[in-house]
Enzyme design. Structure first.
Site, PDB file in Angstrom:
ATOM      1  N   ASP A  34      -9.926  47.997  14.935  1.00  0.00           N
ATOM      2  CA  ASP A  34      -8.570  48.017  15.480  1.00  0.00           C
ATOM      3  C   ASP A  34      -8.062  46.629  15.851  1.00  0.00           C
ATOM      4  OD1 ASP A  34      -7.971  50.646  15.213  1.00  0.00           O
ATOM      5  OD2 ASP A  34      -8.695  51.227  17.204  1.00  0.00           O
ATOM      6  N   HIS A 237     -14.689  21.389   2.172  1.00  0.00           N
ATOM      7  CA  HIS A 237     -14.142  22.453   3.017  1.00  0.00           C
ATOM      8  C   HIS A 237     -15.216  23.072   3.921  1.00  0.00           C
ATOM      9  CE1 HIS A 237     -10.626  23.035  -0.025  1.00  0.00           C
ATOM     10  NE2 HIS A 237     -10.457  21.996   0.757  1.00  0.00           N
ATOM     11  N   ASP A 254     -12.078  17.160  10.816  1.00  0.00           N
ATOM     12  CA  ASP A 254     -10.725  17.345  10.272  1.00  0.00           C
ATOM     13  C   ASP A 254     -10.143  18.525  11.043  1.00  0.00           C
ATOM     14  OD1 ASP A 254      -8.423  17.880   8.846  1.00  0.00           O
ATOM     15  OD2 ASP A 254      -9.369  17.722   6.873  1.00  0.00           O
ATOM     16  N   ASP A 265      -2.456  17.347  11.291  1.00  0.00           N
ATOM     17  CA  ASP A 265      -3.615  17.346  10.391  1.00  0.00           C
ATOM     18  C   ASP A 265      -4.279  15.975  10.483  1.00  0.00           C
ATOM     19  OD1 ASP A 265      -5.384  17.738   8.327  1.00  0.00           O
ATOM     20  OD2 ASP A 265      -3.866  17.922   6.744  1.00  0.00           O
ATOM     21  N   HIS A 344     -10.296  14.024  -4.380  1.00  0.00           N
ATOM     22  CA  HIS A 344      -9.036  14.676  -4.011  1.00  0.00           C
ATOM     23  C   HIS A 344      -7.912  13.649  -3.956  1.00  0.00           C
ATOM     24  CE1 HIS A 344      -9.331  13.169   0.175  1.00  0.00           C
ATOM     25  NE2 HIS A 344     -10.597  13.544   0.169  1.00  0.00           N
ATOM     26  N   HIS A 348      -0.606  15.154   1.201  1.00  0.00           N
ATOM     27  CA  HIS A 348       0.222  16.320   0.877  1.00  0.00           C
ATOM     28  C   HIS A 348       1.371  16.345   1.872  1.00  0.00           C
ATOM     29  CE1 HIS A 348      -1.819  18.155   4.358  1.00  0.00           C
ATOM     30  NE2 HIS A 348      -2.942  17.665   3.848  1.00  0.00           N
ATOM     31  N   HIS A 355      -0.342  22.499   4.325  1.00  0.00           N
ATOM     32  CA  HIS A 355       0.025  22.012   2.992  1.00  0.00           C
ATOM     33  C   HIS A 355       1.444  22.512   2.792  1.00  0.00           C
ATOM     34  CE1 HIS A 355      -4.417  21.638   1.539  1.00  0.00           C
ATOM     35  NE2 HIS A 355      -4.116  20.838   2.521  1.00  0.00           N
ATOM     36  N   GLU A 378      -4.797  10.399   3.536  1.00  0.00           N
ATOM     37  CA  GLU A 378      -6.164  10.797   3.849  1.00  0.00           C
ATOM     38  C   GLU A 378      -7.190  10.465   2.779  1.00  0.00           C
ATOM     39  OE1 GLU A 378      -6.833  15.106   3.689  1.00  0.00           O
ATOM     40  OE2 GLU A 378      -4.677  15.394   3.525  1.00  0.00           O
ATOM     41  N   TYR A 382     -17.224  10.401  -0.566  1.00  0.00           N
ATOM     42  CA  TYR A 382     -18.266  11.424  -0.360  1.00  0.00           C
ATOM     43  C   TYR A 382     -19.389  11.131  -1.346  1.00  0.00           C
ATOM     44  CZ  TYR A 382     -13.830  13.143   1.335  1.00  0.00           C
ATOM     45  OH  TYR A 382     -12.601  13.209   1.937  1.00  0.00           O
ATOM     46  N   ARG A 399     -13.795  10.460   5.820  1.00  0.00           N
ATOM     47  CA  ARG A 399     -12.365  10.596   5.518  1.00  0.00           C
ATOM     48  C   ARG A 399     -11.598  10.149   6.766  1.00  0.00           C
ATOM     49  NH1 ARG A 399     -12.368  15.323   3.764  1.00  0.00           N
ATOM     50  NH2 ARG A 399     -11.755  16.603   5.526  1.00  0.00           N
ATOM     51  N   GLU A 401      -7.622  10.410   8.188  1.00  0.00           N
ATOM     52  CA  GLU A 401      -6.352  11.069   7.850  1.00  0.00           C
ATOM     53  C   GLU A 401      -5.342  10.946   8.979  1.00  0.00           C
ATOM     54  OE1 GLU A 401      -6.665  15.371   7.374  1.00  0.00           O
ATOM     55  OE2 GLU A 401      -4.790  15.397   6.227  1.00  0.00           O
TER      56      GLU A 401
HETATM   57  N1  GLY Z   1      -7.051  19.892   6.652  1.00  0.00           N
HETATM   58  C1  GLY Z   1      -6.549  20.158   5.385  1.00  0.00           C
HETATM   59  C2  GLY Z   1      -6.263  18.935   4.645  1.00  0.00           C
HETATM   60  O1  GLY Z   1      -6.598  17.865   5.095  1.00  0.00           O
HETATM   61  O2  GLY Z   1      -5.644  18.957   3.630  1.00  0.00           O
HETATM   62 MN    MN Z   2      -4.590  17.010   5.017  1.00  0.00          MN
HETATM   63 MN    MN Z   3      -7.039  17.476   7.143  1.00  0.00          MN
END
Ligand code: GLY
Ligand code: MN
Ligand code: MN
Length: 432
Positions: A34, A237, A254, A265, A344, A348, A355, A378, A382, A399, A401
């Site tokens: 529930d 991720h 992150d 972010d 990557h 974004h 995003h 960002e 790696y 990273r 960002e």
């Molecule tokens: N935290 C998601 C990204 O950095 O795109």
């Molecule tokens: Mn991001």
């Molecule tokens: Mn991020």
């Protein structure tokens, strides 16, 4: 404030030609048994209404006398005892500035009437199979009335194309909310840096972040927090967040909160032991240099791709210096061998969704950066264990960002409250 939403609705209607737009709010989602997931409105619905209740739909009719109509839950004292206040159509109309409002139970019947003699139906096409079927069925109902002189809409169009372009450009009120979201998240990252110690679990650090978000009125993170120590940082991720941290680990976090519907972010990477040393420090300085260069390229008039290209050139030179890549900067850009360590893109759009919506290209070309756009910057690196990789570099994941708003004359780094130079991080971590 309801005026801001009314103006957005009017702007959307003016772009529609002859037509009707139907923008549903998000459904409630069952988690298990529930228990529901915390309710989150649909970003575009909220952008146009400010109305927070589920089971609601916005309908806009264009033309000489444009109409803005809300369908929502009726007042229900019994349900309100259990689940809390509902506006009901009358109060919703008055409070949120709609031309009219009706019970959600009347939606189909009213829509079939409102669709009569409109040229186009705009809705989030293809976003939900149930809505696709519903729209076709309602159009069919109107079609049946053609013998009595009623015209059915000829076209079905995706309303998101119009809304997304509006959402891409943030107004002063939105930038103020994003500044606040960014400040709360920056404070959470500072708190994590001061909290962390060898022997702590990643989830204990996550708890610090979430507590800092929540106690500042940002009840939810904008996305699941990544708290990744050591080799876990090489999983892009990673969200298990259940490992024990070692003094020699770097910790990649992150994490960003959502504040009044707007995301932040931020990623920071720092040493659990409080001091950057050896190869980890070398790689960190390369990623930081790439990030600063990319931020410099986030300028009005530059292309969306310029920050990415700026970051790539610095990273690739660094990868050559570290003996990870062979060739020249241009040849490595061309052959893509850098992607083994940086797979990557450099950012974004950021807004109500982490995003965020908005096209990145226009006429097949990267679009220009313009005032009001907000993006993340960002870059990262790696390095997984491999025979051709110097051992000292194995399992380093970094990273950095930030969230950057494009202004008329340059940019504003919304997240600069979170330290990122080696000196600033070590100084904060060294504080008692
Ligand atoms: N935290 C998601 C990204 O950095 O795109
Ligand atoms: Mn991001
Ligand atoms: Mn991020």
């Amino acid at each position: 404030m309801s005026d801001t939403y009314a103006k957005r609705r009017l702007r959307l209607t003016q772009q529609m030609g002859s037509g009707i737009a139907i923008i549903p709010n998000a459904p409630e989602m069952r988690r298990n048994g529930d228990a529901d997931y915390p309710y989150r409105f649909d970003s575009s619905f909220y952008y146009l209404t400010g109305f927070p209740e589920p089971e609601s739909v916005l309908v806009l009719v264009s033309g000489d006398a444009p109409q803005s109509i809300l369908f929502c839950r009726e007042k229900d004292i019994e349900r309100e005892i259990w689940d809390g206040y509902r506006h009901g159509p009358e109060a919703a109309r008055e409070h949120f500035g709609f031309d009219s409002a009706h019970p959600i139970s009347e939606l189909d019947q009213q829509l079939a009437l409102l669709m009569e003699n409109q040229e186009a139906v705009y809705y989030p096409m293809g976003a939900d199979a149930g809505w696709d079927q519903r729209m076709l069925r309602l159009r069919e109902e109107v079609q049946k009335k053609t013998r009595s002189g009623v015209r059915a809409p000829d076209e079905m169009r995706d309303v998101r194309a119009l809304i997304n372009e509006m959402r891409l450009f943030k107004d002063a009120h939105e930038i103020a909310l994003m500044r606040r979201a960014a400040a709360i998240s920056a404070s959470a990252h500072r708190r994590a840096m001061q909290f962390v110690r060898a022997g702590a679990y990643e989830y204990e650090v996550e708890a610090e972040l979430l507590h800092e978000f929540c106690r500042n009125g940002a009840r939810h993170p904008a996305y699941t927090s990544i708290v990744a120590g050591g080799a876990n940082a090489c999983v892009l991720h990673y969200v298990a967040n259940d490992a024990k941290l070692k003094k020699s680990d770097l910790l990649l976090i992150d994490a960003g909160c959502e504040y009044r519907g707007y995301a932040s972010d931020i990623t920071r990477t720092f040493p659990v032991g409080g001091k950057f040393t050896g190869a980890k420090k070398d790689v960190y300085e390369i990623v930081l240099a790439a990030q600063l260069e990319a931020i410099r390229a986030a300028m009005p008039g530059n292309s969306w791709d310029d920050p990415h290209q700026a970051a790539l050139r610095v990273l690739i030179q660094g990868f050559m210096d570290l003996r990870l890549c062979k060739g020249t900067v241009d040849s490595i850009l061309e052959d893509g061998s850098y992607k083994k360590y940086y797979m990557h893109r450099t950012g974004h759009w950021l807004g109500m969704d982490v995003h965020d919506v908005g096209e990145y290209k226009s006429d097949e070309k990267w679009r220009s950066l313009e005032p009001g756009m907000v993006l993340t910057v960002e870059p990262g690196c790696y390095i997984r264990p491999a025979d051709d990789v110097p051992r000292a570099l194995w399992n380093i994941g970094i990273r950095i960002e930030d969230d950057v708003a494009i202004t008329g004359s340059g940019h504003e780094v919304l997240t600069d409250g979170a330290p990122k130079t080696v000196r600033d991080i070590e100084e904060l971590m060294g504080k008692p």
